[in-house]
Design a protein around this motif. Structure first.
Motif, short mmCIF file in Angstrom:
data_model
loop_
_atom_site.label_atom_id
_atom_site.label_comp_id
_atom_site.label_asym_id
_atom_site.label_seq_id
_atom_site.Cartn_x
_atom_site.Cartn_y
_atom_site.Cartn_z
N HIS A 326 0.81 -1.21 0.00
CA HIS A 326 0.00 0.00 0.00
C HIS A 326 0.85 1.26 0.00
CE1 HIS A 326 0.49 -1.43 4.17
NE2 HIS A 326 0.45 -0.16 4.56
N VAL A 327 2.07 1.19 0.54
CA VAL A 327 2.96 2.34 0.48
C VAL A 327 3.53 2.51 -0.92
CG1 VAL A 327 5.08 3.37 1.40
CG2 VAL A 327 3.49 2.20 2.94
N ALA A 328 3.83 1.39 -1.59
CA ALA A 328 4.28 1.46 -2.98
C ALA A 328 3.21 2.13 -3.86
CB ALA A 328 4.60 0.07 -3.50
N ASP A 329 1.97 1.78 -3.62
CA ASP A 329 0.85 2.41 -4.34
C ASP A 329 0.83 3.91 -4.06
OD1 ASP A 329 -1.99 3.51 -4.33
OD2 ASP A 329 -2.38 1.58 -5.28
N HIS A 330 0.94 4.28 -2.80
CA HIS A 330 0.93 5.69 -2.38
C HIS A 330 2.08 6.45 -3.04
CE1 HIS A 330 0.68 9.21 0.15
NE2 HIS A 330 1.77 8.90 0.84
N GLU A 331 3.27 5.85 -3.04
CA GLU A 331 4.42 6.51 -3.64
C GLU A 331 4.26 6.67 -5.15
OE1 GLU A 331 7.73 4.96 -0.36
OE2 GLU A 331 7.38 3.82 -2.20
N ALA A 332 3.72 5.65 -5.80
CA ALA A 332 3.53 5.72 -7.25
C ALA A 332 2.57 6.84 -7.64
CB ALA A 332 3.03 4.38 -7.77
N ARG A 333 1.53 7.04 -6.85
CA ARG A 333 0.59 8.12 -7.15
C ARG A 333 1.28 9.48 -7.05
NH1 ARG A 333 -4.98 6.29 -6.59
NH2 ARG A 333 -4.94 4.04 -6.18
N THR A 334 2.17 9.62 -6.07
CA THR A 334 2.93 10.86 -5.95
C THR A 334 3.87 11.03 -7.13
OG1 THR A 334 2.82 10.75 -3.53
CG2 THR A 334 4.54 12.14 -4.48
N VAL A 335 4.50 9.94 -7.57
CA VAL A 335 5.41 10.00 -8.72
C VAL A 335 4.67 10.42 -9.98
CG1 VAL A 335 6.71 8.53 -10.32
CG2 VAL A 335 7.17 8.42 -7.87
N VAL A 336 3.48 9.88 -10.22
CA VAL A 336 2.73 10.24 -11.43
C VAL A 336 2.52 11.75 -11.48
CG1 VAL A 336 0.49 10.05 -12.57
CG2 VAL A 336 1.62 7.99 -11.71
N GLN A 337 2.11 12.34 -10.37
CA GLN A 337 1.91 13.78 -10.35
C GLN A 337 3.22 14.52 -10.59
OE1 GLN A 337 -0.07 15.50 -6.90
NE2 GLN A 337 1.10 17.39 -7.12
N ASN A 338 4.26 14.12 -9.87
CA ASN A 338 5.51 14.87 -9.94
C ASN A 338 6.26 14.68 -11.24
OD1 ASN A 338 4.97 15.83 -7.40
ND2 ASN A 338 6.39 14.47 -6.34
N ALA A 339 6.09 13.53 -11.87
CA ALA A 339 6.80 13.27 -13.12
C ALA A 339 6.12 13.91 -14.32
CB ALA A 339 6.92 11.77 -13.35
#
Length: 489
Positions: A326-339
């Motif tokens: 669930h943390v990997a999911d959370h981090e990926a969502r942040t990456v999508v926005q930032n990338a």
């Protein structure tokens, strides 16, 4: 891919972080490639969350057969065929597998590339001779079981969680090296499926990241079920003994054998399960060619999940920290926005719950009591409710467990800890309260359905409210009661 042959974003690794990155980016209209050297789904689908929970479910059923007398039923000793149990685990995994099927992602517009990626420059990777360029990369290659350098272990043979679910037998006896979540979950599951289990843990208690008193309660439950728990010990050697393994252990402070008064101990088991931590999957990726820095193999990132190369991001287990799906999911969502967008946000690790899926489950969010006192001092208080007093727990014959909630000044929740059936679900209420800034006293006024385990959270909040009735508050309550008694009916 645009006309100059560059993808908007390329995710390397098809586990949770890579899959969420690819799906989220494609859904926003970006051109995306997803590279995976093995199978989409990663550790969670194939060797972690999914099959382990299926095995735990089978083990729970077997245990409840034996424990049927507590429910007024005749106990049954189940016939356990390891091959059948493990086949059922793989069947459950196969039912979930289509969620991560490559064709599903191709239908989203993702270019799914099979093979191992290696950076050849900061903006290009190579996969089986194919060069793939991108404006942004996301390293999401995950982690694997770490294997400690125990003399004789390689020669004697062992397995990790990665092999646990593709075997066909339940070992008659098993040594588990490591007393963290993976080791403890599998120790209980294999014990309930018929194995004689010994857990060896270097530190002085199991589950060292958990609230100590709840960890001790869980340890007592494991011992009641017949698991031998050897904390404060280290495995110093494993030898082959015919078809079995001879395990040598020593007290952690005497692992070198310097104290002749403390003799090493040996015992024999059929197999050895290693569950002693994780290691990052960053070898042979050409990170030097990309200019990506690591620390002991883990990819280092800033608060926006950017690596030392600002156009290369990383998410999931490969960056260390909280190694949870669930943390990997959370981090990926942040990456999508930032990338993909010019407005970037910092990753928020303020409220991260987790759960160990033993029976009862052990769930955690925020600080332990000791951590809270260390950070916030004398304003900290802890409030506890024993699950054994809860009507639903008594009715379920599951009256073992505890809720403990840590608060700071004004009743602000700093941490929550639950040992109970369904604790992984119960912790969500505490997590939401922490995220929204809801104080513990407010949870006492929240109406919970009866009878449910979640009432344990409400009862803990009640205990907190009672603890605040001191000084002038207590005097005000006493005065109100006296006035109320004097009023006519």
């Amino acid at each position: 891919m645009d006309r100059d042959g560059m993808f908007d974003i390329v995710a390397i690794g098809g586990g949770t972080a890579g899959l969420v990155t690819a799906a989220g980016s494609a859904g926003l209209g970006a051109s995306v490639a997803l590279i995976e050297r093995d199978r989409l789904g990663g550790d969670c689908l194939w060797t972690g969350c999914v099959p382990s929970k299926a095995l735990i479910s089978s083990a729970r059923v077997a245990h409840h057969f034996r424990d049927a007398a507590a429910h007024g039923l005749r106990p049954v000793r189940p016939t356990i065929e390891g091959a059948d149990v493990l086949a059922s685990v793989r069947a459950a995994r196969a039912e979930i597998e289509p969620h991560d099927d490559p064709e599903r992602f191709r239908a989203m517009g993702v270019d799914v590339v099979e093979g191992a990626a290696r950076f050849v420059s900061p903006h290009e990777v190579e996969v089986d001779g194919r060069r793939i360029g991108a404006r942004r990369f996301v390293i999401a290659t995950g982690s694997r079981a770490a294997v400690p350098p125990i003399p004789g272990l390689e020669e004697a043979g062992y397995f990790t969680h990665a092999e646990a679910f593709d075997r066909d037998t339940i070992p008659a006896s098993l040594a588990v090296v490591g007393g963290g979540p993976i080791g403890v979950e599998l120790a209980q599951a294999f014990r309930r499926l018929g194995s004689d289990v010994t857990v060896v843990e270097l530190l002085d208690r199991l589950m060292v990241r958990e609230e100590p008193e709840l960890g001790e309660l869980l340890t007592s439950r494991l011992r009641e079920e017949g698991i031998e728990v050897r904390t404060g010990h280290v495995v110093t050697r494993v030898d082959r003994a015919g078809d079995r393994r001879r395990v040598t252990i020593a007290a952690a402070g005497d692992a070198g054998g310097d104290n002749p008064a403390v003799a090493p101990e040996t015992f024999e088991v059929d197999e050895v399960l290693v569950a002693a931590g994780r290691a990052p999957n960053t070898e042979d990726m050409g990170l030097d060619a990309a200019g990506v820095e690591t620390a002991k193999g883990w990819v280092t990132v800033d608060s926006k999940l950017r690596t030392s190369r600002k156009h290369i991001f990383a998410a999931g287990d490969v960056i260390g920290g909280f190694l949870f799906t669930h943390v990997a999911d959370h981090e990926a969502r942040t990456v999508v926005q930032n990338a993909l967008f010019p407005v970037r946000s910092n990753i928020d690790y303020g409220v991260i719950p987790w759960c160990t899926y033993t029976e009862p489950e052990l769930a955690h969010v925020g600080l332990t009591e000791a951590q809270a006192v260390d950070r916030h001092g004398s304003a900290v208080s802890a409030h506890v409710y024993d699950i054994g007093n809860l009507d639903r727990a008594i009715a379920e014959r599951a009256a073992m467990g505890r809720v403990k909630i840590i608060v700071g000044k004004g009743g602000r929740i700093l941490g929550g800890h639950v040992l109970a059936p369904g604790a992984g679900t119960m912790i969500a209420e505490i997590s939401l309260a922490m995220k929204a800034g809801v104080k513990l006293g407010t949870l006492a006024s929240l109406v919970h359905p009866y009878p449910t385990m979640s009432e344990g959270v409400k009862r803990t909040a009640d205990a907190y409210r009672r603890s605040t009735l001191t000084g002038w508050r207590k005097s005000a309550v006493d005065l109100a009661l006296r006035v109320g008694r004097s009023m006519p009916p």
